[in-house]
Structures are given as C-alpha cells and as structure tokens.
Design an enzyme around this catalytic site. Sequence first.
Site, PDB file in Angstrom:
ATOM      1  N   GLU A   4      -5.860 -13.572   8.396  1.00 28.28           N
ATOM      2  CA  GLU A   4      -4.959 -13.079   7.347  1.00 28.28           C
ATOM      3  C   GLU A   4      -3.500 -13.295   7.759  1.00 28.28           C
ATOM      4  O   GLU A   4      -2.667 -13.713   6.958  1.00 28.28           O
ATOM      5  CB  GLU A   4      -5.231 -11.594   7.085  1.00 28.28           C
ATOM      6  CG  GLU A   4      -4.354 -11.007   6.006  1.00 28.28           C
ATOM      7  CD  GLU A   4      -4.572  -9.519   5.782  1.00 28.28           C
ATOM      8  OE1 GLU A   4      -3.901  -8.967   4.908  1.00 28.28           O
ATOM      9  OE2 GLU A   4      -5.404  -8.903   6.494  1.00 28.28           O
ATOM     10  N   ARG A  17       0.853  -1.195   0.000  1.00 25.75           N
ATOM     11  CA  ARG A  17       0.000   0.000   0.000  1.00 25.75           C
ATOM     12  C   ARG A  17       0.891   1.249   0.000  1.00 25.75           C
ATOM     13  O   ARG A  17       1.892   1.306   0.695  1.00 25.75           O
ATOM     14  CB  ARG A  17      -0.875  -0.010   1.240  1.00 25.75           C
ATOM     15  CG  ARG A  17      -1.792   1.168   1.399  1.00 25.75           C
ATOM     16  CD  ARG A  17      -2.720   1.001   2.601  1.00 25.75           C
ATOM     17  NE  ARG A  17      -3.651  -0.091   2.332  1.00 25.75           N
ATOM     18  CZ  ARG A  17      -3.888  -1.091   3.178  1.00 25.75           C
ATOM     19  NH1 ARG A  17      -3.284  -1.155   4.338  1.00 25.75           N
ATOM     20  NH2 ARG A  17      -4.760  -2.028   2.866  1.00 25.75           N
ATOM     21  N   ASN A  36      -1.089  -0.992  13.029  1.00 30.66           N
ATOM     22  CA  ASN A  36      -0.526  -2.029  12.179  1.00 30.66           C
ATOM     23  C   ASN A  36       0.661  -2.633  12.898  1.00 30.66           C
ATOM     24  O   ASN A  36       1.596  -1.901  13.257  1.00 30.66           O
ATOM     25  CB  ASN A  36      -0.008  -1.435  10.860  1.00 30.66           C
ATOM     26  CG  ASN A  36      -1.090  -0.933   9.963  1.00 30.66           C
ATOM     27  OD1 ASN A  36      -1.974  -1.676   9.578  1.00 30.66           O
ATOM     28  ND2 ASN A  36      -1.016   0.344   9.626  1.00 30.66           N
ATOM     29  N   ASP A  96       4.445  -4.591   6.478  1.00 30.75           N
ATOM     30  CA  ASP A  96       3.175  -4.825   7.164  1.00 30.75           C
ATOM     31  C   ASP A  96       3.035  -6.320   7.451  1.00 30.75           C
ATOM     32  O   ASP A  96       3.171  -7.140   6.547  1.00 30.75           O
ATOM     33  CB  ASP A  96       2.020  -4.343   6.274  1.00 30.75           C
ATOM     34  CG  ASP A  96       0.680  -4.477   6.947  1.00 30.75           C
ATOM     35  OD1 ASP A  96       0.239  -5.636   7.125  1.00 30.75           O
ATOM     36  OD2 ASP A  96       0.071  -3.464   7.275  1.00 30.75           O
ATOM     37  N   ASP A 135      -7.688  -9.243  11.891  1.00 30.84           N
ATOM     38  CA  ASP A 135      -6.907  -9.841  10.806  1.00 30.84           C
ATOM     39  C   ASP A 135      -6.058 -11.030  11.246  1.00 30.84           C
ATOM     40  O   ASP A 135      -5.000 -11.301  10.668  1.00 30.84           O
ATOM     41  CB  ASP A 135      -6.043  -8.790  10.096  1.00 30.84           C
ATOM     42  CG  ASP A 135      -6.893  -7.718   9.419  1.00 30.84           C
ATOM     43  OD1 ASP A 135      -8.057  -8.005   9.079  1.00 30.84           O
ATOM     44  OD2 ASP A 135      -6.404  -6.592   9.242  1.00 30.84           O
ATOM     45  N   ASP A 166      -3.547  -6.484  13.252  1.00 27.22           N
ATOM     46  CA  ASP A 166      -3.883  -5.104  13.573  1.00 27.22           C
ATOM     47  C   ASP A 166      -4.669  -5.055  14.873  1.00 27.22           C
ATOM     48  O   ASP A 166      -5.395  -5.995  15.211  1.00 27.22           O
ATOM     49  CB  ASP A 166      -4.736  -4.487  12.452  1.00 27.22           C
ATOM     50  CG  ASP A 166      -4.036  -4.528  11.101  1.00 27.22           C
ATOM     51  OD1 ASP A 166      -2.878  -4.107  11.022  1.00 27.22           O
ATOM     52  OD2 ASP A 166      -4.663  -4.998  10.135  1.00 27.22           O
TER      53      ASP A 166
END
Length: 179
Positions: A122, A22, A86, A102, A119, A106
């Site tokens: 993830e 990002r 983060n 990252d 997350d 989070d």
Amino acid sequence: MENLKGKWIEVQGYKHDGRMHRIRDRVYVVEEKDNYIVVTSTKTKVVEHDFRVWYTKEPAVMIFFKDIWMNIIAMFKKGGITYYVNLASPFIKDNGYIKYIDYDLDLKLYPNNNIRLIDVKEYAYHRRKYNYGEDIDKILKYNINKVKEMMINRDFPFVDQEIYEFYEIFKKETENVNK
C-alpha cells in the site's frame, strides 16, 4: 494554545494529498504533554474515507506525537496489549481536533513481543500515486528502524503499565459523565 486534557475530541487522519482518510469520533484526552497527547476510547465510531462506519471492538489508548513520525493505538486484546503503529506525520491541533497525515506503513507489536511491518505494498502504491518524494521516504524508513528499536527496548510508549494507567485515568474521569 488550548490544552485539551479532560475533553472529548475528534481525531482526523488525512492522506498526503489532503483528502480525508479516517475520523475517530469522540475520544477522550487523558494527558497532554509538550511532545505528545494521549487519548482513550471504547467502542469509538470510526468513519472511513468512503463513508463506511464501524465501531472499535476493544478499549484503546492512542498516543500522538508532535516530534516523532508515528502515532500508536494500544489495543486491549485478550492476550494482552497489541500496539498498532501508524507511520504518520507529527500531529497538529486545529480548533480542538487532532490532525495528522497517514503514510500507510504500519508496525504491530504483539503481546509475545513479535514485531510485524505491514502495508508495504500500500505504501509503494501511494508513494507513487501521491508523489511522496525522497524526503518523506527517508523520514519514514528511518522511523521504521527507530520504532522497532523502541519496541524491542519497550521504551515509551510501548510500556504496558503506562498504557493501563492511562486507561484507568480514562475510566475514573468518565465513569459519571454523560457521554
């Protein structure tokens, strides 16, 4: 190394394998200390890894640390400041850019002091996919607890008054500047 205070810069987030995650375009550096840097923005352009583009909805203050495995985005919501953390590598400065990795996990701190870890699935997926390793896993799990403790105690950077002060500096320093 050049101090970035008072400059418009770009923030680049990467994944563990070096792929771009990002980009936050044009954020303003309001403070740079030995162990952290503070950037502020309003309606910032964000470019995702798949080239989707969106703009942030509310003003935000972001703090990146050189020695703590996290960065925060303090978002000005109607009910107060919401902190989005983060879990990420400490940042580096590279040719006027802020860069970090990252690591998916989070934490959110809401104005009512509720804390939420998000997350997790993830993270588990990416840990296998990118082969994070035991050292990274231990660092991140340690930092989950460290960040929660900082949130509960409202230690810096989770101090609303300081976040508002950073934003006031931003408004004052950029009000007459052609962005």
